[in-house]
Enzyme design. Structure first.
Site, mmCIF file in Angstrom:
data_model
loop_
_atom_site.group_PDB
_atom_site.id
_atom_site.type_symbol
_atom_site.label_atom_id
_atom_site.label_comp_id
_atom_site.label_asym_id
_atom_site.label_seq_id
_atom_site.Cartn_x
_atom_site.Cartn_y
_atom_site.Cartn_z
ATOM 1 N N CYS A 1 0.805 -1.231 0.000
ATOM 2 C CA CYS A 1 0.000 0.000 0.000
ATOM 3 C C CYS A 1 0.839 1.283 0.000
ATOM 4 O O CYS A 1 0.520 2.262 -0.688
ATOM 5 C CB CYS A 1 -0.934 -0.007 1.211
ATOM 6 S SG CYS A 1 -0.191 -0.650 2.709
ATOM 7 N N HIS B 1 -2.777 6.421 4.031
ATOM 8 C CA HIS B 1 -1.351 6.582 4.333
ATOM 9 C C HIS B 1 -0.891 7.945 3.796
ATOM 10 O O HIS B 1 -1.191 8.306 2.660
ATOM 11 C CB HIS B 1 -0.532 5.502 3.633
ATOM 12 C CG HIS B 1 -0.704 4.121 4.203
ATOM 13 N ND1 HIS B 1 -1.434 3.843 5.341
ATOM 14 C CD2 HIS B 1 -0.200 2.923 3.789
ATOM 15 C CE1 HIS B 1 -1.384 2.546 5.595
ATOM 16 N NE2 HIS B 1 -0.655 1.964 4.672
#
Ligand SMILES: NC(=O)c1ccc[n+]([C@@H]2O[C@H](COP(=O)([O-])OP(=O)(O)OC[C@H]3O[C@@H](n4cnc5c(N)ncnc54)[C@H](OP(=O)(O)O)[C@@H]3O)[C@@H](O)[C@H]2O)c1
Length: 356
Positions: free
Chosen positions: A154, A247
């Site tokens: 990710c 994120h």
């Protein structure tokens, strides 16, 4: 065309549920089976899923019996399935995914188990769609009629998507990245609240190595039957922060050619790739959104850009110490662009390239 029957492996988990959400009304794919661990197999989905999405479990899947993660069981129960999306823990994926590929399934995987194998494509469709050609190498070498295609970690996806226009336009010599990663990145049972509340954890197991190696494979060149990694210096420092999803990464890049922050913003803003040209169903219109505000991106406001499939960049400015240095901040949804959405986009690219 009729819709392609698909199964989700690890469907009860955090990423598995995002697959359900993305595939529910998909124009090309239809969910026909859900699998999980032996503890969940044989039970109705709603009894075993640790449901975390804000929508309810879709009515048509609530009582679907969870299958064991086994290609034979899947063939017997749902012979129409040809594509499986894997949201399995890596150590389970290592055993299970080749069995599915051998049994003729195309596996689009989120797990790290095979990402760095020489004959396994590690693909971001906007960045290296040509690496899909490794499927032919893989089939020849392993004798599979199916295939394994992986998407990156990710953190890596968010970074590399933002970096690609800079690599193409100005060249990148080296970069430093420091991350602020969401709790959901560790899976449902990843981190106890006692560890996370009021805290930052400056260590995520194997994460920095993944960012440093996967980046070079994705940005590498396919030569003959393998990928020659890009020669870019990458140094990552990864942290877990008290954010649910999304994120955020601060990136410091040394370019080959000097560029102003305005030029960097412009090339990022106009960047598109093959998914946009092909108008793939899950592709964002603009993979990178550039925000002009001094205090963006922020995960709470920016992780859902284009349904979580675009990354958001801001604070593009000169770096005072790097040669031709630029620094910026990028945010992306770890479960969508960083996981399930990445796999679905890979599968759509495979349909467009007639691998499915
Ligand atoms: N979370 C993220 O942001 C993210 C991003 C990119 C990639 N990934 C990767 O995606 C994968 C899934 O992550 P996650 O966060 O969704 O994990 P998770 O929430 O812990 O879910 C794990 C899933 O795997 C199943 N499973 C566990 N043991 C199994 C076994 N022995 N056999 C078959 N299935 C088994 C679980 O089923 P039960 O419910 O029956 O236990 C569950 O469905 C991992 O490889 C992870 O590294 C995660």
């Amino acid at each position: 065309m009729g819709r392609i029957g698909v199964a989700i492996l690890g469907a009860t988990g955090t990423v598995g549920q995002e697959f359900i959400k993305l595939l529910l009304n998909h124009p090309w794919f239809e969910i026909r089976a859900l699998t999980a661990s032996p503890a969940s197999a044989g039970k109705p989905y709603h009894k075993v899923a640790r449901w975390h999405l804000e929508m309810d479990i879709p009515e048509e899947l609530r009582d679907m019996t969870v299958l064991p993660t086994d290609p034979q069981a899947l063939k017997e129960e749902e012979p129409e399935v040809s594509l499986v999306f894997s949201a399995l823990p890596s150590e389970i994926a290592k055993e299970a995914e080749p069995k599915f590929a051998e049994a003729g399934y195309v596996v689009c995987s989120n797990a790290s188990a095979y990402r760095m194998h020489e004959d396994i494509p590690l693909v971001i469709p906007e960045v290296n769609p040509d690496h899909l050609k490794l499927i032919e190498v893989q089939r020849k070498k392993r004798g599979w009629s199916g295939a394994i295609v992986t998407n990156p970690n990710c953190t890596t996806i968010v970074l590399v998507l933002s970096l690609k226009p800079l690599v193409d336009e100005f060249g990148v010599r080296r970069l430093f990245v420091s991350t602020m990663q969401a709790i959901s990145g560790a899976g449902y049972e990843g981190l106890p609240s006692m560890a996370m509340i009021d805290n930052v954890i400056p260590f995520i197991e194997r994460e920095e190595e993944k960012v440093e190696t996967e980046t070079l494979k994705i940005l590498g060149k396919l030569v003959g039957e393998s990928v020659v990694p890009a020669s870019i210096g990458v140094s990552a420092s990864c942290n877990r922060v008290h954010v649910l999803h999304g994120h955020t990464e601060t990136v410091f890049v040394e370019l080959e050619k000097e560029a102003s922050p305005e030029e960097v913003a412009e090339v990022m803003d106009r960047f598109t790739g093959e998914p946009q040209r092909l108008e793939l169903p899950t592709a964002p219109k603009k993979p990178i959104h550039v925000r002009p505000e001094a205090n963006r991106p922020q995960p709470r406001f920016d992780r859902d850009a284009e349904g979580g499939m675009a990354v958001v960049v801001g604070r593009i400015r000169k770096d005072p110490i790097l040669e031709n240095g630029i620094k910026y901040v990028v945010t992306g949804h770890n479960l969508i662009r960083g996981a399930a959405g990445a796999s679905v986009l890979n599968a759509e690219l495979m349909v467009a390239h007639e691998y499915l």
